[in-house]
Write an enzyme that holds these catalytic residues in place. Structure first.
Site, PDB file in Angstrom:
ATOM      1  N   ASP A 192       0.862  -1.182   0.000  1.00 58.07           N
ATOM      2  CA  ASP A 192       0.000   0.000   0.000  1.00 58.07           C
ATOM      3  C   ASP A 192       0.896   1.228   0.000  1.00 58.07           C
ATOM      4  O   ASP A 192       1.651   1.464   0.950  1.00 58.07           O
ATOM      5  CB  ASP A 192      -0.914   0.005   1.222  1.00 58.07           C
ATOM      6  CG  ASP A 192      -1.789   1.247   1.279  1.00 58.07           C
ATOM      7  OD1 ASP A 192      -2.650   1.402   0.397  1.00 58.07           O
ATOM      8  OD2 ASP A 192      -1.601   2.065   2.201  1.00 58.07           O
ATOM      9  N   GLU A 276      -1.537  -1.638  -5.508  1.00 60.03           N
ATOM     10  CA  GLU A 276      -2.745  -0.963  -5.959  1.00 60.03           C
ATOM     11  C   GLU A 276      -2.419  -0.044  -7.132  1.00 60.03           C
ATOM     12  O   GLU A 276      -1.410   0.663  -7.128  1.00 60.03           O
ATOM     13  CB  GLU A 276      -3.349  -0.146  -4.817  1.00 60.03           C
ATOM     14  CG  GLU A 276      -4.710   0.450  -5.141  1.00 60.03           C
ATOM     15  CD  GLU A 276      -5.335   1.155  -3.956  1.00 60.03           C
ATOM     16  OE1 GLU A 276      -6.464   1.652  -4.086  1.00 60.03           O
ATOM     17  OE2 GLU A 276      -4.680   1.205  -2.886  1.00 60.03           O
ATOM     18  N   ASP A 357      -3.269   1.624   7.488  1.00 61.10           N
ATOM     19  CA  ASP A 357      -2.386   1.337   6.352  1.00 61.10           C
ATOM     20  C   ASP A 357      -2.088  -0.153   6.233  1.00 61.10           C
ATOM     21  O   ASP A 357      -2.074  -0.705   5.132  1.00 61.10           O
ATOM     22  CB  ASP A 357      -1.083   2.128   6.499  1.00 61.10           C
ATOM     23  CG  ASP A 357      -1.314   3.630   6.474  1.00 61.10           C
ATOM     24  OD1 ASP A 357      -2.233   4.062   5.747  1.00 61.10           O
ATOM     25  OD2 ASP A 357      -0.597   4.355   7.178  1.00 61.10           O
TER      26      ASP A 357
END
Length: 384
Positions: A192, A276, A357
């Site tokens: 992430d 992502e 997160d």
């Protein structure tokens, strides 16, 4: 796989002059070809083919008094300048017709002698060579000193000589490399990317954001302030411009070094990597633009992708519309949107407390696993 290997060049004063001539001749041929095609289009004439453009811009132009000095540089440099022009036109036409994916391409633009980056390219036809003493021999330039930081894996097919805004010279070799698969690992990781932390991994690790540009702001501000006080056209102003460019080059070099080290560590330790797919262009239009450009997410993801292909790892991107900040990574219940100020929350279904997160990186990992196919062709779903 084709890769580029970059090395620092240290030309002498005479070689710098010869390179400046090569930069200028390549730029003139490019601009002349672009102007000729624009005039033909305005007059309703047929589109000039690549062969006709080559004859008029190089072969015939050298015989005229106005362009006789084009013969002072290698012909391959001029050919590659026209090849770049032809590629730019083909990309533009493919983009307009819808054959090229991605953002729309603009038509080719004229090159300026004031551009901060000047390049020329030599192919094998130019017969460039690496001498036994480790120097780079370029046609009509000579043997240029090169600082070798690593060995080339194969014979280069071309070399691009670049001069950046800070006055540094680089040689970029295009080489063909084979796959070098690493020993198979068992771990899979979700990444992430963010601004508070550069990257948060699904195993709980958090990589701090170095903030290279923010840390160098005081030095950059001082250099830019000194530049603004110099008279235009003066020698002191040229020196100040180089000083500002060197400061920015140091920031870019530090950022690139950090990306390489981190991407190599992740690819070496993990068999599968999921990231992502962020809309960087959209985020760069917000008030966070400076911080977004500072972290350099796109360059880092590109490094992960090509290193995974080279070293036998699996790399994949998951959809950018994944509700990673709203979904519980334990029971996969969507708990609803949360403001950015909330860095820790508790799932209303299973009562698990999550770090925002770390939970997002685990959702990225779960989504990547779900999109993969198993040996029987079915989807691989994460266990609840």
């Amino acid at each position: 796989m084709q890769l580029r290997y970059n090395f620092r060049l240290y030309p002498t004063a005479g070689q710098r002059l010869a390179l400046a001539k090569a930069f200028g001749c390549a730029r003139v041929v490019f601009n002349d070809g672009l102007r000729l095609r624009q005039q033909a289009h305005e007059q309703g004439l047929p589109y000039l083919s690549d062969g006709d453009l080559f004859k008029r811009m190089i072969t015939q132009a050298k015989k005229t008094p106005e362009r006789a000095w084009l013969g002072e540089v290698s012909a391959v440099v001029l050919q590659q300048a026209l090849a770049d022009l032809n590629t730019a036109f083909r990309n533009f036409f493919a983009s307009v017709s819808g054959k090229r994916k991605g953002p729309k391409m603009a038509p080719p633009r004229f090159r300026s002698r004031k551009d901060t980056r000047q390049t020329v390219r030599f192919t094998r036809n130019a017969r460039f060579a690496i001498t036994t003493g480790g120097k780079l021999r370029l046609p009509k330039i000579g043997e240029v000193t090169l600082r070798w930081s690593r060995d080339l894996p194969s014979e280069p097919s071309s070399v691009t000589v670049t001069k950046d805004a800070s006055g540094r010279y680089f040689a970029s070799f295009v080489v063909e490399t084979g796959d070098e698969p690493l020993p198979e690992a068992t771990s899979q990781i979700g990444v992430d990317l963010g601004l508070t932390h550069f990257a948060v991994l699904s195993d709980g690790r958090k990589i701090d954001n170095p903030r290279f540009l923010r840390r160098a702001e005081r030095r950059l501000k001082k250099a830019q302030k000194a530049l603004s006080r110099k008279a235009k056209g003066s020698a002191n102003r040229r020196k100040a411009v180089v000083k500002v460019a060197k400061a920015h080059a140091g920031v870019a070099d530090a950022r690139r070094d950090h990306h390489h080290k981190l991407s190599t560590a992740i690819i070496r330790d993990d068999q599968t990597v999921y990231v992502e797919d962020l809309a960087v262009n959209g985020l760069a239009c917000t008030r966070l633009a400076k911080s977004v450009h500072d972290v350099g997410w796109s360059a880092f993801v590109d490094m992960l992708e090509y290193k995974a292909a080279r070293y036998g790892r699996t790399f994949a991107k998951v959809g950018r519309f994944l509700p990673s900040s709203q979904t519980c990574s334990v029971c996969f219940v969507i708990d609803g949107p949360k403001p950015l100020s909330v860095r820790e929350w508790t799932c209303g279904a299973c009562q698990t407390t999550h770090d925002q997160d770390v939970n997002a990186s685990r959702i990225v990992l779960a989504a990547g696993r779900a999109e993969r196919r198993n040996a029987c062709g079915g989807t691989v779903r994460p266990a609840a």
